[in-house]
Design a protein around this motif. Structure first.
Motif, PDB file in Angstrom:
ATOM      1  N   GLU A 306       0.830  -1.202   0.000  1.00 57.17           N
ATOM      2  CA  GLU A 306       0.000   0.000   0.000  1.00 57.17           C
ATOM      3  C   GLU A 306       0.870   1.260   0.000  1.00 57.17           C
ATOM      4  O   GLU A 306       0.542   2.256  -0.666  1.00 57.17           O
ATOM      5  CB  GLU A 306      -0.930  -0.008   1.213  1.00 57.17           C
ATOM      6  N   SER A 307       1.989   1.229   0.714  1.00 56.60           N
ATOM      7  CA  SER A 307       2.895   2.385   0.728  1.00 56.60           C
ATOM      8  C   SER A 307       3.472   2.640  -0.660  1.00 56.60           C
ATOM      9  O   SER A 307       3.585   3.793  -1.098  1.00 56.60           O
ATOM     10  CB  SER A 307       4.033   2.153   1.730  1.00 56.60           C
ATOM     11  N   ILE A 308       3.852   1.567  -1.348  1.00 57.15           N
ATOM     12  CA  ILE A 308       4.387   1.718  -2.704  1.00 57.15           C
ATOM     13  C   ILE A 308       3.343   2.352  -3.617  1.00 57.15           C
ATOM     14  O   ILE A 308       3.641   3.267  -4.402  1.00 57.15           O
ATOM     15  CB  ILE A 308       4.840   0.349  -3.247  1.00 57.15           C
ATOM     16  N   LYS A 309       2.109   1.886  -3.521  1.00 59.33           N
ATOM     17  CA  LYS A 309       1.032   2.449  -4.348  1.00 59.33           C
ATOM     18  C   LYS A 309       0.818   3.925  -4.028  1.00 59.33           C
ATOM     19  O   LYS A 309       0.655   4.756  -4.937  1.00 59.33           O
ATOM     20  CB  LYS A 309      -0.267   1.670  -4.113  1.00 59.33           C
ATOM     21  N   LYS A 310       0.809   4.250  -2.745  1.00 61.31           N
ATOM     22  CA  LYS A 310       0.573   5.639  -2.342  1.00 61.31           C
ATOM     23  C   LYS A 310       1.710   6.547  -2.805  1.00 61.31           C
ATOM     24  O   LYS A 310       1.476   7.686  -3.227  1.00 61.31           O
ATOM     25  CB  LYS A 310       0.416   5.722  -0.821  1.00 61.31           C
ATOM     26  N   MET A 311       2.947   6.059  -2.726  1.00 63.69           N
ATOM     27  CA  MET A 311       4.073   6.859  -3.213  1.00 63.69           C
ATOM     28  C   MET A 311       3.965   7.072  -4.717  1.00 63.69           C
ATOM     29  O   MET A 311       4.170   8.178  -5.225  1.00 63.69           O
ATOM     30  CB  MET A 311       5.401   6.172  -2.868  1.00 63.69           C
TER      31      MET A 311
END
Length: 421
Positions: A306-311
């Motif tokens: 999810e962090s990768i997607k948000k970044m």
């Protein structure tokens, strides 16, 4: 917003800086604490916690030495956990049988030559001239993602063996006292068709019977697994079937028996124990807030994916990485790199330069720190750190090397403590 920041932790980070890091993030106001556990044994914790009440291993190395049967599923010790081969060698010398389950035959699981045996005059010649210690007694080349079918086949054979020898195979006393839902589970296994089991697992009924026979009269059973299981689409369900096998045999909570998720980095287990988790419990947050006199966030944060997607979509503005290399460890290097470059600030704390440090946001800080081998001498004396291994054992570490002179390098603890002031 604090939730526009993510705080990534590597499993190489010891307990003390890991605790400070999660405290720093929560005092900042977010539970966005992605860590390398999200990419390896997250499914182990998700499977073990609700079934056994313990999201980590339930055995020690001594248990491996005492085991009568060891199942190794989706794990290559010779490649990824070479020190484990010594424990398996000792188990074999004590009479254990080992069943290895993997699509590929691992050379280290066939025979093992222990380098330390060259120092033993009673064993050196045999090691030099021989093939080493045979490790695997039965190798089951399961289909990829077919471990659940294999486990069900073994348990179906065990139920059939119990029918032939009532009270000799299934531990009814253990089941009645410590488990729930056994009747529906038994019915489910018995109703599974052999043709479906063979199709899913790729293993013949005869080979599954051979594995079952090795387990039928034993209770000192240990199952080890790694990412060959955890990264399957149905990894959680497969690990739950491993638990079911142990409950069926009463093979848990006693010497020489239990579950053993084998982790990689030195403290990937300890980091989670220290509170590095994007889904902290209310009890943990309440205690943390009370101890440090602040109001912690309770809303769950972002994991690695999810962090990768948000970044990537520009919804995160700050990335703070404590150790490790998310760029290389994550599932899509190009997407991660694109997301990193969109950050307003990237902060890296590391012992040595890696490619991830060179993929920066608009502003970037690279903070070198002591390695765990460096002496960290403070006013209070020689500092130590600790790590928790796969089996819940916490060990102390003190550096032995004098740091390079003329460099203002700090420990991870000192960097984080300074950042929080």
């Amino acid at each position: 917003s604090p939730d526009e920041a993510a705080f990534y932790t590597s499993g190489k980070v010891p307990n003390e800086p890991a605790f400070l890091f999660q405290l720093f993030a929560k005092q900042f106001g977010t539970n966005n604490l992605p860590d390398c556990s999200n990419m390896c044994h997250e499914s182990s914790g998700a499977a073990l916690s609700p079934t056994l009440g313990l999201g980590k291993g339930s055995v020690t190395l001594n248990d491996i030495h005492e085991a009568e049967v060891i199942l190794i599923i989706g794990q290559n010790p010779g490649t990824n956990h070479p020190r484990m081969l010594t424990a398996l060698q000792q188990a074999k010398r004590n009479g254990a049988k080992i069943i290895s389950v993997n699509p590929l035959i691992e050379a280290g699981l066939n025979h093992f030559k222990n380098p330390q045996d060259f120092m033993n005059p009673l064993r050196a010649l045999g090691v030099l001239l021989g093939d080493g210690t045979p490790i695997t007694d039965l190798f089951l080349q399961v289909r990829v993602d077919g471990d659940m079918g294999l486990l069900r086949g073994i348990m179906k054979h065990l139920f059939e063996a119990e029918d032939r020898n009532p009270g000799q195979v299934v531990d009814r006393a253990f089941i009645d006292e410590f488990t729930v839902g056994f009747e529906s589970f038994e019915q489910n296994i018995r109703n599974t068709k052999w043709e479906d089991i063979e199709e899913l697992s790729g293993i013949s009924r005869a080979l599954l019977l051979e594995a079952s026979n090795m387990l039928a009269t034993k209770q000192k059973i240990i199952t080890c697994w790694a990412m060959g299981v955890t990264q399957q689409r149905q990894g959680v369900q497969t690990i739950q079937e491993i638990v079911n096998l142990h409950l069926l045999k009463g093979a848990i909570g006693k010497p020489g028996a239990g579950t053993c998720p084998v982790r990689g980095h030195s403290n990937v287990q300890g980091d989670r124990t220290m509170g590095v988790w994007e889904q902290p419990t209310k009890e943990f947050q309440d205690s943390l807030g009370k101890e440090f006199n602040f109001q912690p966030p309770y809303e769950h944060g972002y994991d690695v994916v999810e962090s990768i997607k948000k970044m990537y979509h520009g919804e995160l503005k700050v990335y703070f990485g404590l150790g490790g290399n998310l760029l290389a460890a994550g599932p899509d290097t190009e997407v991660i790199a694109a997301g990193m470059r969109k950050q307003n600030l990237t902060v890296y704390v590391g012992t040595k330069l890696n490619r991830g440090h060179l993929t920066t946001g608009k502003t970037s800080l690279l903070l070198p720190c002591f390695t765990h081998a460096d002496i960290d001498m403070q006013k209070a004396g020689h500092q130590m750190t600790s790590c928790e291994n796969s089996m819940g054992v916490v060990s102390q570490n003190k550096g032995v090397l004098v740091p390079l002179p003329g460099h203002d390098i700090l420990s991870e603890v000192a960097i984080l403590a300074g950042s929080g002031t």
